[in-house]
Write an enzyme that holds these catalytic residues in place. Structure first.
Site, PDB file in Angstrom:
ATOM      1  N   SER A  28      -1.605   7.350 -48.413  1.00 48.83           N
ATOM      2  CA  SER A  28      -2.155   8.396 -49.649  1.00 48.83           C
ATOM      3  C   SER A  28      -0.747   8.817 -50.416  1.00 48.83           C
ATOM      4  O   SER A  28      -0.779   8.536 -51.418  1.00 48.83           O
ATOM      5  CB  SER A  28      -2.943   9.314 -49.231  1.00 48.83           C
ATOM      6  N   GLU A 174     -14.223  16.654 -39.555  1.00 51.43           N
ATOM      7  CA  GLU A 174     -13.941  15.354 -40.527  1.00 51.43           C
ATOM      8  C   GLU A 174     -14.955  14.227 -40.142  1.00 51.43           C
ATOM      9  O   GLU A 174     -14.689  13.056 -40.808  1.00 51.43           O
ATOM     10  CB  GLU A 174     -12.300  14.821 -40.095  1.00 51.43           C
ATOM     11  N   ARG A 214      -6.768  18.017 -38.227  1.00 53.13           N
ATOM     12  CA  ARG A 214      -8.078  18.353 -39.222  1.00 53.13           C
ATOM     13  C   ARG A 214      -9.133  18.618 -38.416  1.00 53.13           C
ATOM     14  O   ARG A 214      -9.831  19.313 -38.870  1.00 53.13           O
ATOM     15  CB  ARG A 214      -8.085  17.014 -39.944  1.00 53.13           C
ATOM     16  N   HIS A 250      -6.660  10.730 -38.302  1.00 54.43           N
ATOM     17  CA  HIS A 250      -7.887  10.582 -37.956  1.00 54.43           C
ATOM     18  C   HIS A 250      -7.715   9.769 -36.640  1.00 54.43           C
ATOM     19  O   HIS A 250      -7.067   8.779 -36.593  1.00 54.43           O
ATOM     20  CB  HIS A 250      -8.951  10.292 -38.879  1.00 54.43           C
ATOM     21  N   CYS A 369     -12.938   3.101 -42.306  1.00 54.25           N
ATOM     22  CA  CYS A 369     -13.024   4.421 -43.217  1.00 54.25           C
ATOM     23  C   CYS A 369     -14.377   4.074 -44.361  1.00 54.25           C
ATOM     24  O   CYS A 369     -14.844   5.158 -44.861  1.00 54.25           O
ATOM     25  CB  CYS A 369     -12.050   4.704 -44.072  1.00 54.25           C
TER      26      CYS A 369
END
Length: 446
Positions: A28, A174, A214, A250, A369
């Site tokens: 990202s 998450e 997270r 993740h 994802c």
């Protein structure tokens, strides 16, 4: 009774963009501010959904979020017409504006945690939307996600819906990106693996130092309680803090499971051997395949770059398993070599299918994802909103819908264009009618 795992993929929204807001997600950040193609991204996602349906898999569709989030911008003090709000936010608080124009809903594994009826105390399928508190732009999603899930799984006889966990990082959640279920058969009681990055209430425990963890241990425990899971069928595993600091934000970037297969990198977990032993003990005397990929075979950096573990492992109608991988895996010498060897070994995985999902990959998400896994009995599948299940008719409708409403190219500067907001709302209003999920968006509920 026949039991199936249904993959519900998220449709890419008409404002799909690369704002680079997810610190800790290397892909990202590397593609921040690049021009995106919402149309290409949506069509790539639909192509993958249709391909899996054509393989004989049950495949569903979940609607995207509305962006820009005018409702949140108004909560933050911007006023006037929608055009005034967008203009003022872009000029006076550009970072806030970008955040309210971004969404992670295309990566549906982030949407929620799902426990099938075979595992829950009341015999229903349970859904808890992820609160996504670690990133402001992602924390905007749970309310709408919950409504979309309720519009898709509306029969209270079979489905139970929970409110997302408290909006606080002590309970950072998450969703399925940090949850894996192992089982002999989708309809039989399984072992649910909750993977966390840190303990929120005990600072003495190991934690990453560079990138955020997270998911918290406390969030995992809360979801297990909400879903009515037995302690005998739950394993809590800590993700290796060192691997989080290498960009593994993740667990589904470093590990993936399906039925009696857990496919993982040797650096994935903390206290690996003890936890694998606990999984085996709770799984019982049934055959369980632990497929470990060594650092020598594939480095963590290459696993992250290609998303080797952010692949889908599916069970085909003939009983064999296949990996659904991004083309980046095929283009990598070490990863493609590993996968070519894997299908020859004594494991259930016998095939690899490669898909071009570059629009998603550039924003930090691979095939895994893009989907939320929901194990259903035949009766439960019959109770799902049929307008959300992929077939030739729905594929044609959604392809026409994308071609009608989506832009070929989108830059970050376009996000302050009020025309884009009108285009997006027009498209989403039409989509809710195609999927028949009701008025799930704020602009439909005023």
């Amino acid at each position: 009774m026949k039991n199936r795992e249904v993959n519900f993929d998220g449709l890419v929204g008409p404002t799909h963009n690369y704002a680079g807001l997810s610190f800790g997600n290397v892909a990202s950040l590397n593609n921040a501010n690049a021009k995106s193609s919402p149309k290409q991204a949506a069509l790539q996602g639909l192509g993958k959904m249709k391909a899996l349906a054509d393989m004989g898999m049950a495949q569903g569709v979940l609607a995207p979020q509305e962006r820009p989030d005018i409702h949140m911008l108004r909560r933050l003090g911007f006023s006037g017409s929608d055009a005034d709000v967008l203009k003022a936010a872009a000029e006076k608080a550009p970072e806030v504006h970008l955040a309210c124009c971004s969404a992670s809903s295309m990566w549906t594994a982030n949407a929620a945690t799902v426990s099938p009826s075979a595992d829950t105390a009341d015999g229903k399928v349970h859904f808890t939307p992820a609160n996504l508190t670690n990133k402001f732009h992602r924390s905007l999603e749970p309310e709408v996600t919950g409504r979309i899930l309720q519009g898709t799984f509306s029969d209270s006889k079979h489905f139970a819906h929970h409110k997302h966990l408290p909006d606080n990082e002590h309970f950072g959640d998450e969703g399925a990106a940090n949850h894996t279920r192992l089982c002999h058969d989708y309809g039989q009681e399984g072992v649910e693996l909750f993977v966390y990055g840190r303990h929120a209430f005990d600072q003495s425990k190991p934690a990453p130092t560079k990138y955020p963890a997270r998911q918290t241990f406390e969030a995992c425990q809360a979801i297990a309680r909400l879903h009515g899971l037995s302690d005998e069928n739950v394993v809590y595993m800590q993700q290796n803090p060192a691997v989080i600091d290498q960009g593994v934000f993740h667990n589904d970037v470093i590990s993936v499971g399906n039925q009696n297969v857990l496919f993982y990198h040797e650096q994935a977990f903390f206290d690996t051997e003890a936890k694998l032993q606990e999984i085996q003990e709770k799984f019982g005397d049934r055959l369980l395949h632990f497929i470990k990929v060594s650092t020598e075979a594939v480095s963590v950096q290459e696993a992250v770059r290609t998303y080797l573990f952010n692949t889908q492992i599916i069970t085909l109608p003939n009983g064999e398993m296949a990996i659904i991988a991004p083309t980046e895996c095929e283009e990598s010498e070490s990863v493609s070599r590993y996968l070519s060897e894997l299908v020859t070994l004594d494991t259930p995985i016998k095939k690899v299918h490669y898909f071009d999902v570059k629009q998603s990959m550039r924003n930090g998400g691979g095939p895994a994802c893009l989907r939320l896994r929901v194990a259903l009995t035949e009766q439960e599948l019959d109770a799902v909103n049929p307008n959300t299940l992929m077939n030739d008719t729905l594929y044609a409708k959604l392809t026409n819908w994308v071609n009608k409403h989506y832009r070929e190219e989108l830059s970050v500067a376009d996000l302050s264009d009020p025309t884009l907001l009108i285009e997006s709302r027009t498209a989403l209003d039409e989509l809710t009618q195609i999927l028949k999920i009701g008025s799930v968006y704020p602009f439909q509920r005023v």
